[in-house]
Motif scaffolding. Sequence first.
Motif, PDB file in Angstrom:
ATOM      1  N   ILE A 151      42.969  56.107  48.744  1.00  0.00           N
ATOM      2  CA  ILE A 151      44.062  55.433  48.047  1.00  0.00           C
ATOM      3  C   ILE A 151      44.508  54.257  48.899  1.00  0.00           C
ATOM      4  O   ILE A 151      44.914  54.429  50.053  1.00  0.00           O
ATOM      5  N   THR A 152      44.434  53.054  48.326  1.00  0.00           N
ATOM      6  CA  THR A 152      44.767  51.852  49.095  1.00  0.00           C
ATOM      7  C   THR A 152      45.981  51.102  48.555  1.00  0.00           C
ATOM      8  O   THR A 152      46.429  50.134  49.170  1.00  0.00           O
TER       9      THR A 152
ATOM     10  N   ALA B 150      32.037  52.776  39.780  1.00  0.00           N
ATOM     11  CA  ALA B 150      33.048  51.746  40.048  1.00  0.00           C
ATOM     12  C   ALA B 150      33.359  51.756  41.531  1.00  0.00           C
ATOM     13  O   ALA B 150      33.107  52.749  42.232  1.00  0.00           O
ATOM     14  N   GLU B 151      33.916  50.646  42.008  1.00  0.00           N
ATOM     15  CA  GLU B 151      34.372  50.565  43.397  1.00  0.00           C
ATOM     16  C   GLU B 151      35.884  50.742  43.499  1.00  0.00           C
ATOM     17  O   GLU B 151      36.391  51.349  44.428  1.00  0.00           O
ATOM     18  N   VAL B 152      36.593  50.193  42.536  1.00  0.00           N
ATOM     19  CA  VAL B 152      38.057  50.242  42.529  1.00  0.00           C
ATOM     20  C   VAL B 152      38.520  50.632  41.133  1.00  0.00           C
ATOM     21  O   VAL B 152      38.024  50.099  40.133  1.00  0.00           O
TER      22      VAL B 152
ATOM     23  N   GLY C 279      54.026  55.201  37.261  1.00  0.00           N
ATOM     24  CA  GLY C 279      53.499  55.225  38.619  1.00  0.00           C
ATOM     25  C   GLY C 279      52.072  54.726  38.590  1.00  0.00           C
ATOM     26  O   GLY C 279      51.384  54.845  37.567  1.00  0.00           O
ATOM     27  N   ALA C 280      51.602  54.145  39.690  1.00  0.00           N
ATOM     28  CA  ALA C 280      50.246  53.606  39.736  1.00  0.00           C
ATOM     29  C   ALA C 280      49.662  53.760  41.128  1.00  0.00           C
ATOM     30  O   ALA C 280      50.374  53.649  42.130  1.00  0.00           O
ATOM     31  N   LEU C 281      48.358  54.011  41.175  1.00  0.00           N
ATOM     32  CA  LEU C 281      47.635  54.146  42.437  1.00  0.00           C
ATOM     33  C   LEU C 281      46.328  53.358  42.343  1.00  0.00           C
ATOM     34  O   LEU C 281      45.656  53.386  41.307  1.00  0.00           O
ATOM     35  N   VAL C 282      45.981  52.661  43.409  1.00  0.00           N
ATOM     36  CA  VAL C 282      44.675  52.025  43.497  1.00  0.00           C
ATOM     37  C   VAL C 282      43.749  52.970  44.243  1.00  0.00           C
ATOM     38  O   VAL C 282      43.983  53.295  45.415  1.00  0.00           O
TER      39      VAL C 282
ATOM     40  N   TYR D 279      46.234  54.977  52.490  1.00  0.00           N
ATOM     41  CA  TYR D 279      47.338  55.935  52.464  1.00  0.00           C
ATOM     42  C   TYR D 279      46.852  57.365  52.648  1.00  0.00           C
ATOM     43  O   TYR D 279      47.479  58.165  53.337  1.00  0.00           O
ATOM     44  N   ALA D 280      45.769  57.706  51.968  1.00  0.00           N
ATOM     45  CA  ALA D 280      45.277  59.085  51.966  1.00  0.00           C
ATOM     46  C   ALA D 280      43.915  59.112  51.306  1.00  0.00           C
ATOM     47  O   ALA D 280      43.451  58.111  50.741  1.00  0.00           O
TER      48      ALA D 280
END
Length: 424
Positions: A7-8, A187-189, A241-244, A259-260
């Motif tokens: 998670i970035t 996918a990469e992201v 909420g959103a996470l990359v 982040y993790a």
Amino acid sequence: MSRRVVITGLGVCAPNGVGLTDFTKALTNGTSGIRFQSELERLNFGCQIAANPLVRDNILNEYFTPLQLRGLNASGIVYGVIAGMDAWTDAGLKPNATAEPYWDYGILFGTGILGVDKFREAILKIDDQNVRRLGSTSVLQTMASGISAYLGGNLGCGNQVTTNSSACTTGTEGVLMGYERISSGKAEVMLVGSCSDSGPYVWGGFDAMRILPRGYNDNPTEASRPMSASANGFVPGSGAGALVLESLESAQDRGAKIYAEVLGGEVNSGGQLGEGSMTAPNSTAVQRCIRNAVKNAGIKTEEIDVINGHLTATAKDSLEVANWSAALGRKGADFPYINSFKGMIGHCLAAAGSIECVGTILQFKEGAIFGNVNCEDVHPEITEIISETKIPRKTIAYHPKVIAKASFGFGDVNACVIFKVYGE
């Protein structure tokens, strides 16, 4: 082929904080975003409190073009775009300014009901025979995939751009769907997340079902009481909420902060069999979901330090804790720390899982376990299973290594994801 996924980026538009800084501060201090809603009083709701993000009109120009803002009347899209764009920026990524889509970058952003106010507006205009006045944005704002379409266009992503919907499980399920796409090399992201509209047309059905607390209209911040003996129903909420999510290789190549790590998880359904129903969980399925999540993550149950539960502040909270204990084979003082953010943000429905995943990840960053608000009187059925010391009332300093986050939704659907502190 199975690649590591990290998670970035994080973004959030929550009832108690818009943006990571305000949201982190609110979770740390136990600040509630549950407020009295005069509109619900006017409409004669029994429960006249709710939790919705306070978004200043003057910040919308930072996220939408003037054309997009024309006729925009879908709160879920506003929340989702803010959270999604913020997560993208937090990851050190920029919107695509070329003529070629980002082929390896995708979006999976879920919702439950989207554009309810826009639907109502459209219905009234059609009934008044003013269909020509609907405007060109009514379809985009009322289709479920409107949120992923907005984000996909804003960011120029060329991989999968889609929307999932699984009631209260939507956000957590989306994290696992994005994880699987990256892990498999497709996918990469992936920008993952979920959003939910605000307002009486979303919350009215729950009030009619009489599953919302009606005795806290004068003291709204005390109404949502997860794991409490005095819990009397969930408080409706909204937000996003959103996470990359990113392959480890891609994150390392970019020099991105991490982040993790997402170790994996599980989604399943109880089939509405046994004790399961449209609104109640099948405990066999819940326990199976947790056990398989642990197995798929490649860890042992004793490695879990913290649980961020679904825990809605209803009579089912005790059953959820019992299911966690049975699935992990842990009880008493051996049980992991457990918390719920719904005491501060209410139950944000389709957005719940994603907002809570963001809060869960922030515990790694902050070296803390956020407290359980309004849990002074832990339910005795819970204390028979686990030690009260595992239910921190206020934020405590702690550096978790592994956190399990789960969501259990209407329709007897379940999702559990395992996060781990990143270490090369």
